[in-house]
Design an enzyme around this catalytic site. Structure first.
Site, PDB file in Angstrom:
ATOM      1  N   TRP A 116       0.818  -1.204   0.000  1.00 56.91           N
ATOM      2  CA  TRP A 116       0.000   0.000   0.000  1.00 56.91           C
ATOM      3  C   TRP A 116       0.854   1.256   0.000  1.00 56.91           C
ATOM      4  O   TRP A 116       0.561   2.215  -0.704  1.00 56.91           O
ATOM      5  CB  TRP A 116      -0.950  -0.037   1.186  1.00 56.91           C
ATOM      6  CG  TRP A 116      -2.017   1.020   1.207  1.00 56.91           C
ATOM      7  CD1 TRP A 116      -2.428   1.726   2.301  1.00 56.91           C
ATOM      8  CD2 TRP A 116      -2.827   1.500   0.121  1.00 56.91           C
ATOM      9  NE1 TRP A 116      -3.437   2.613   1.959  1.00 56.91           N
ATOM     10  CE2 TRP A 116      -3.704   2.490   0.619  1.00 56.91           C
ATOM     11  CE3 TRP A 116      -2.891   1.184  -1.231  1.00 56.91           C
ATOM     12  CZ2 TRP A 116      -4.624   3.171  -0.176  1.00 56.91           C
ATOM     13  CZ3 TRP A 116      -3.812   1.857  -2.040  1.00 56.91           C
ATOM     14  CH2 TRP A 116      -4.665   2.834  -1.519  1.00 56.91           C
ATOM     15  N   ARG A 160      12.546  -0.204   4.634  1.00 55.28           N
ATOM     16  CA  ARG A 160      13.635  -0.916   5.315  1.00 55.28           C
ATOM     17  C   ARG A 160      14.345  -1.910   4.394  1.00 55.28           C
ATOM     18  O   ARG A 160      15.497  -2.255   4.628  1.00 55.28           O
ATOM     19  CB  ARG A 160      13.089  -1.663   6.534  1.00 55.28           C
ATOM     20  CG  ARG A 160      12.459  -0.744   7.585  1.00 55.28           C
ATOM     21  CD  ARG A 160      12.021  -1.523   8.801  1.00 55.28           C
ATOM     22  NE  ARG A 160      11.318  -0.663   9.738  1.00 55.28           N
ATOM     23  CZ  ARG A 160      11.916   0.166  10.596  1.00 55.28           C
ATOM     24  NH1 ARG A 160      13.241   0.232  10.627  1.00 55.28           N
ATOM     25  NH2 ARG A 160      11.204   0.919  11.416  1.00 55.28           N
ATOM     26  N   LYS A 184      -4.509   0.727   9.185  1.00 59.98           N
ATOM     27  CA  LYS A 184      -5.842   0.475   9.719  1.00 59.98           C
ATOM     28  C   LYS A 184      -5.735  -0.546  10.842  1.00 59.98           C
ATOM     29  O   LYS A 184      -5.089  -1.580  10.677  1.00 59.98           O
ATOM     30  CB  LYS A 184      -6.770  -0.062   8.625  1.00 59.98           C
ATOM     31  CG  LYS A 184      -6.936   0.858   7.423  1.00 59.98           C
ATOM     32  CD  LYS A 184      -7.761   0.203   6.333  1.00 59.98           C
ATOM     33  CE  LYS A 184      -7.924   1.102   5.114  1.00 59.98           C
ATOM     34  NZ  LYS A 184      -8.716   0.458   4.032  1.00 59.98           N
ATOM     35  N   SER A 207      -9.806  -0.003  -0.962  1.00 64.29           N
ATOM     36  CA  SER A 207      -8.664   0.138  -1.884  1.00 64.29           C
ATOM     37  C   SER A 207      -7.738  -1.063  -1.799  1.00 64.29           C
ATOM     38  O   SER A 207      -7.188  -1.351  -0.739  1.00 64.29           O
ATOM     39  CB  SER A 207      -7.877   1.409  -1.550  1.00 64.29           C
ATOM     40  OG  SER A 207      -7.607   1.468  -0.156  1.00 64.29           O
ATOM     41  N   ALA A 235      -4.159  -2.377  -3.065  1.00 59.60           N
ATOM     42  CA  ALA A 235      -2.934  -1.730  -3.526  1.00 59.60           C
ATOM     43  C   ALA A 235      -2.641  -2.015  -4.992  1.00 59.60           C
ATOM     44  O   ALA A 235      -2.256  -1.115  -5.748  1.00 59.60           O
ATOM     45  CB  ALA A 235      -1.763  -2.181  -2.653  1.00 59.60           C
ATOM     46  N   LYS A 258     -13.640  -3.853   9.886  1.00 65.77           N
ATOM     47  CA  LYS A 258     -14.048  -4.567   8.665  1.00 65.77           C
ATOM     48  C   LYS A 258     -13.112  -5.735   8.384  1.00 65.77           C
ATOM     49  O   LYS A 258     -13.523  -6.729   7.746  1.00 65.77           O
ATOM     50  CB  LYS A 258     -14.114  -3.601   7.481  1.00 65.77           C
ATOM     51  CG  LYS A 258     -12.838  -2.822   7.180  1.00 65.77           C
ATOM     52  CD  LYS A 258     -11.902  -3.496   6.232  1.00 65.77           C
ATOM     53  CE  LYS A 258     -10.654  -2.686   6.001  1.00 65.77           C
ATOM     54  NZ  LYS A 258      -9.702  -3.313   5.075  1.00 65.77           N
ATOM     55  N   ASP A 318     -15.520   0.035   2.375  1.00 66.69           N
ATOM     56  CA  ASP A 318     -14.354  -0.776   2.731  1.00 66.69           C
ATOM     57  C   ASP A 318     -14.774  -2.183   3.141  1.00 66.69           C
ATOM     58  O   ASP A 318     -14.102  -3.174   2.839  1.00 66.69           O
ATOM     59  CB  ASP A 318     -13.588  -0.085   3.865  1.00 66.69           C
ATOM     60  CG  ASP A 318     -12.094  -0.347   3.799  1.00 66.69           C
ATOM     61  OD1 ASP A 318     -11.658  -1.151   2.957  1.00 66.69           O
ATOM     62  OD2 ASP A 318     -11.354   0.246   4.603  1.00 66.69           O
ATOM     63  N   THR A 370     -13.460  -5.619   1.226  1.00 67.14           N
ATOM     64  CA  THR A 370     -12.602  -6.542   1.958  1.00 67.14           C
ATOM     65  C   THR A 370     -13.263  -7.897   2.155  1.00 67.14           C
ATOM     66  O   THR A 370     -12.579  -8.923   2.205  1.00 67.14           O
ATOM     67  CB  THR A 370     -12.227  -5.938   3.324  1.00 67.14           C
ATOM     68  OG1 THR A 370     -11.727  -4.614   3.123  1.00 67.14           O
ATOM     69  CG2 THR A 370     -11.160  -6.758   4.016  1.00 67.14           C
ATOM     70  N   SER A 405      -8.240  -9.674  -0.953  1.00 62.50           N
ATOM     71  CA  SER A 405      -8.281  -9.394   0.488  1.00 62.50           C
ATOM     72  C   SER A 405      -7.507 -10.437   1.284  1.00 62.50           C
ATOM     73  O   SER A 405      -7.837 -11.627   1.266  1.00 62.50           O
ATOM     74  CB  SER A 405      -9.734  -9.356   0.965  1.00 62.50           C
ATOM     75  OG  SER A 405      -9.804  -9.389   2.376  1.00 62.50           O
ATOM     76  N   VAL A 433       1.042  -9.234   6.522  1.00 69.40           N
ATOM     77  CA  VAL A 433       0.267  -8.894   7.709  1.00 69.40           C
ATOM     78  C   VAL A 433      -1.218  -8.988   7.403  1.00 69.40           C
ATOM     79  O   VAL A 433      -1.681  -8.495   6.379  1.00 69.40           O
ATOM     80  CB  VAL A 433       0.606  -7.467   8.199  1.00 69.40           C
ATOM     81  CG1 VAL A 433      -0.303  -7.062   9.358  1.00 69.40           C
ATOM     82  CG2 VAL A 433       2.072  -7.396   8.621  1.00 69.40           C
TER      83      VAL A 433
END
Length: 336
Positions: A11, A30, A110, A140, A142, A193, A246, A250, A256, A281
């Site tokens: 994202w 990173r 989020k 959204s 990515a 969500k 959203d 999702t 998702s 994640v």
């Protein structure tokens, strides 16, 4: 506008690439290898493989140098790190400049902070000592934003200047940005969500049908609204992009991550296997126990959230989790 985006995940990269078509954007991350590939091949091979990024997008491996790119009037810092890294990133930025010298601040994460149960804006206020900035949020994926496909987002902040800056930074090409002053509602919608997406993935993985999916999404929104209002949000906010928009994306979109968690759980995989297979994640897993505790503290009834927690952490099978929901007593829809 000079913009620095911190975080070269999917994202963060997608937002940086989109903004780079209209502004001077530096992306910090990173992973030195990922930054190098973006700089030389215009691609993030780890998170957005096969998608060509804006040729004007700049990369910077040094945190301080990246920050200084936008440390000026009219500049913007965009925090594209996961929720778990928000506090640390803010503390690093305070080492660059005192907050009264900061440019506009925007975060993309989020969720709730696991250790404290705080929403993103509360973490910001705690670290900086005052309210500051706002969230760019909404339905959204990515990969679609990086490809330049149409998308609509919410610029949520109680500060009109911050909302205006977000619109200026992101409202171009195929992306539309709508202003909203209810930051709490936007953040709760964007966080909870993800839990409902895990539930919907379980529902679809068990092949319970489209009727069940529609009921689950609708009743999931009822839970989200109850929690949001208890935390000080406006119920109407959850009818918009950062709420139903959203949630629908999702819960139903194949991109998702949280939905995929539910699908794999329904296949009989345990949580460790699911997360290893996912490789990224899944905020719904992280914030589910936080939301369960918040609901208990506030006296908010959240049966779907409770069922998802039971499957994730309490050894309850997906099928049994569904049966617990179906065995609830009948009541009016307003109270259900």
């Amino acid at each position: 506008m000079n913009i620095t985006v911190f975080g070269s995940g999917a994202w963060g990269t997608a937002v940086a690439a989109h903004m780079a078509f209209a502004h001077s954007v530096v992306l910090w991350g990173r992973d030195i290898d990922v930054l190098g590939r973006i700089a030389t091949q215009r691609e993030n091979p780890r998170y957005l493989a096969g998608i060509k990024l804006a040729p004007t997008l700049q990369t910077q491996a040094d945190f301080a140098s990246a920050a200084r790119h936008a440390l000026q009037p009219g500049g913007m810092w965009v925090l594209g790190t996961p929720m778990g890294a928000l506090r640390q990133t803010l503390e690093q930025l305070l080492q660059i400049a005192p907050v009264d010298q900061w440019p506009s601040l925007v975060w993309l994460c989020k969720g709730f902070e696991v250790r404290t149960g705080l929403m993103p804006h509360q973490v910001v206020e705690q670290v900086l000592g005052k309210p500051y900035g706002g969230a760019l949020t909404g339905p959204s994926f990515a990969a679609e934003v990086a490809r330049g496909l149409p998308c609509a987002l919410t610029a949520a902040s109680p500060c009109a200047a911050t909302r205006s800056a977000m619109v200026q930074a992101a409202h171009h090409a195929a992306l539309r940005v709508y202003e909203l002053d209810d930051l709490v509602g936007a953040e709760v919608g964007g966080a909870v969500k993800n839990i409902m997406a895990v539930a919907t993935g379980i529902c679809d993985g068990l092949q319970l049908g489209l009727n069940a999916r529609a009921a689950l999404i609708t009743r999931g929104m009822a839970e989200i609204k109850r929690l949001a209002v208890a935390l000080g949000a406006q119920a109407e906010t959850l009818n918009g992009l950062s709420g139903f928009g959203d949630l629908i994306l999702t819960c139903t979109g194949d991109l998702s991550r949280n939905r995929r968690v539910g699908l794999m759980l329904a296949q009989g995989k345990n949580l460790d296997e699911v997360l290893a297979n996912l490789g990224q994640v899944a905020e719904g897993v992280k914030c589910a126990p936080v939301v369960r505790q918040l609901a208990a503290t506030l006296g908010v009834d959240m049966p779907i959230t409770a069922a998802v927690n039971a499957v994730l952490f309490d050894g309850v099978s997906p099928g049994e989790g569904v049966m617990r929901l179906l065995s609830r007593e009948a009541r009016s829809e307003d109270a259900a």
